[in-house]
Scaffold this motif. Structure first.
Motif, short mmCIF file in Angstrom:
data_model
loop_
_atom_site.label_atom_id
_atom_site.label_comp_id
_atom_site.label_asym_id
_atom_site.label_seq_id
_atom_site.Cartn_x
_atom_site.Cartn_y
_atom_site.Cartn_z
N ILE A 24 0.80 -1.21 0.00
CA ILE A 24 0.00 0.00 0.00
C ILE A 24 0.84 1.28 0.00
O ILE A 24 0.35 2.35 -0.30
CB ILE A 24 -0.98 -0.04 1.20
CG1 ILE A 24 -1.91 -1.21 0.99
CG2 ILE A 24 -1.77 1.24 1.35
CD1 ILE A 24 -2.64 -1.66 2.16
N GLY A 25 2.10 1.17 0.34
CA GLY A 25 2.95 2.35 0.39
C GLY A 25 2.71 3.19 1.62
O GLY A 25 3.17 4.32 1.72
N ALA A 26 1.94 2.65 2.57
CA ALA A 26 1.63 3.34 3.83
C ALA A 26 1.33 2.27 4.87
O ALA A 26 0.89 1.18 4.54
CB ALA A 26 0.43 4.26 3.66
N ASN A 100 -4.67 7.50 -8.68
CA ASN A 100 -5.70 7.05 -7.74
C ASN A 100 -5.66 7.90 -6.48
O ASN A 100 -4.59 8.28 -6.02
CB ASN A 100 -5.48 5.58 -7.37
CG ASN A 100 -5.68 4.67 -8.56
OD1 ASN A 100 -6.76 4.60 -9.12
ND2 ASN A 100 -4.63 3.98 -8.95
N VAL A 101 -6.85 8.14 -5.93
CA VAL A 101 -6.98 8.93 -4.71
C VAL A 101 -7.71 8.10 -3.66
O VAL A 101 -8.78 7.55 -3.93
CB VAL A 101 -7.75 10.24 -4.98
CG1 VAL A 101 -7.91 11.05 -3.71
CG2 VAL A 101 -7.06 11.06 -6.05
N ASP A 149 1.07 -2.20 -8.56
CA ASP A 149 -0.14 -2.90 -8.97
C ASP A 149 -1.24 -2.56 -7.97
O ASP A 149 -1.26 -3.07 -6.86
CB ASP A 149 0.10 -4.40 -9.01
CG ASP A 149 -1.08 -5.19 -9.53
OD1 ASP A 149 -2.14 -4.58 -9.82
OD2 ASP A 149 -0.97 -6.42 -9.65
N PHE A 150 -2.15 -1.68 -8.37
CA PHE A 150 -3.18 -1.21 -7.45
C PHE A 150 -4.24 -2.27 -7.16
O PHE A 150 -4.98 -2.15 -6.19
CB PHE A 150 -3.82 0.08 -7.97
CG PHE A 150 -2.89 1.24 -7.89
CD1 PHE A 150 -2.78 1.97 -6.73
CD2 PHE A 150 -2.08 1.58 -8.96
CE1 PHE A 150 -1.90 3.04 -6.62
CE2 PHE A 150 -1.20 2.64 -8.87
CZ PHE A 150 -1.11 3.36 -7.70
N MET A 172 -6.71 0.29 0.39
CA MET A 172 -7.16 1.50 -0.30
C MET A 172 -8.63 1.43 -0.70
O MET A 172 -9.07 0.45 -1.30
CB MET A 172 -6.34 1.72 -1.57
CG MET A 172 -4.94 2.13 -1.35
SD MET A 172 -4.16 2.39 -2.98
CE MET A 172 -2.47 2.50 -2.50
N HIS A 173 -9.37 2.48 -0.36
CA HIS A 173 -10.71 2.71 -0.87
C HIS A 173 -10.55 3.82 -1.90
O HIS A 173 -10.44 4.99 -1.53
CB HIS A 173 -11.67 3.15 0.23
CG HIS A 173 -12.03 2.06 1.18
ND1 HIS A 173 -13.01 2.20 2.12
CD2 HIS A 173 -11.55 0.80 1.34
CE1 HIS A 173 -13.14 1.09 2.83
NE2 HIS A 173 -12.25 0.22 2.37
#
Length: 194
Positions: A24-26, A100-101, A149-150, A172-173
């Motif tokens: 997720i990078g977070a 993406n947000v 890869d989201f 992520m949402h």
């Protein structure tokens, strides 16, 4: 042994590296996490931390009560934000494959904007230059992200309308843009094929 370690890197079995940061990078634990957050030295993807402010989450009057912002107004505000950021980043730094947000409420994901450029060099230049910028009255904090890869980082239950964790989910949402804006932004570009 090296083959085994390579096979578990970034998974829940990895007791050294944080799987959430890798996907997720977070990470909700941030710097207090007991596992390592291996920040990439090169990547196609950057994250602009806490850049998007959802008016439904921030609309308060002076007495502390919440103002009602309609879903239509929120979508219009979001589409304007998305178009402004996408257009500026693509014009200044290079072709964007995906942006993406996050619509999550957890501190580690709220308002994060993930931008995947076609070239790693474009992402690197964007991070260097964006950290000296301000947007909407706040300093921009950009960094390279391990997310490429989201599909792996998104909450599948949210996509099906079934996430029970709500905005505090650790996956992520992603907030969608309108269909017309998607066609407009992703339909243009220097080397895009239809």
């Amino acid at each position: 042994m090296a083959e085994y370690l390579a096979s578990i890197f970034g998974t829940e079995k990895d007791k050294v590296n944080c799987s959430f940061y890798f996907k997720i990078g977070a990470c909700r634990h941030g710097d207090r996490c007991s596992r390592l957050h291996n920040k990439p030295t090169f990547s196609q993807t950057i994250v602009l931390l806490n850049l998007y402010r959802n008016p439904q989450n921030t609309a308060q009057t002076a007495d502390g009560s919440h103002c009602h912002v309609s879903d239509v107004e929120v979508q219009e505000h979001y589409d304007n934000f998305f178009e402004e950021v996408f257009t500026e980043l693509q014009e200044k730094y290079g072709e964007i494959e995906e942006m993406n947000v996050c619509d999550n409420l957890g501190d580690h994901l709220v308002g994060n904007v993930y931008v995947k450029f076609r070239r790693e060099e474009d992402a690197e230049r964007a991070v260097a230059e964006l950290n000296n910028r301000w947007f909407n009255g706040q300093a921009v904090h950009a960094e390279l992200s391990p997310v490429t890869d989201f599909r792996e980082s998104c909450c599948r239950q949210y996509e099906m309308g079934e996430c029970t964790r709500g905005g505090f989910c650790n996956f992520m949402h992603l907030r969608p843009i309108s269909r017309n804006l998607r066609r407009q932004l992703y339909g243009r570009g220097p080397r895009r094929r239809s």
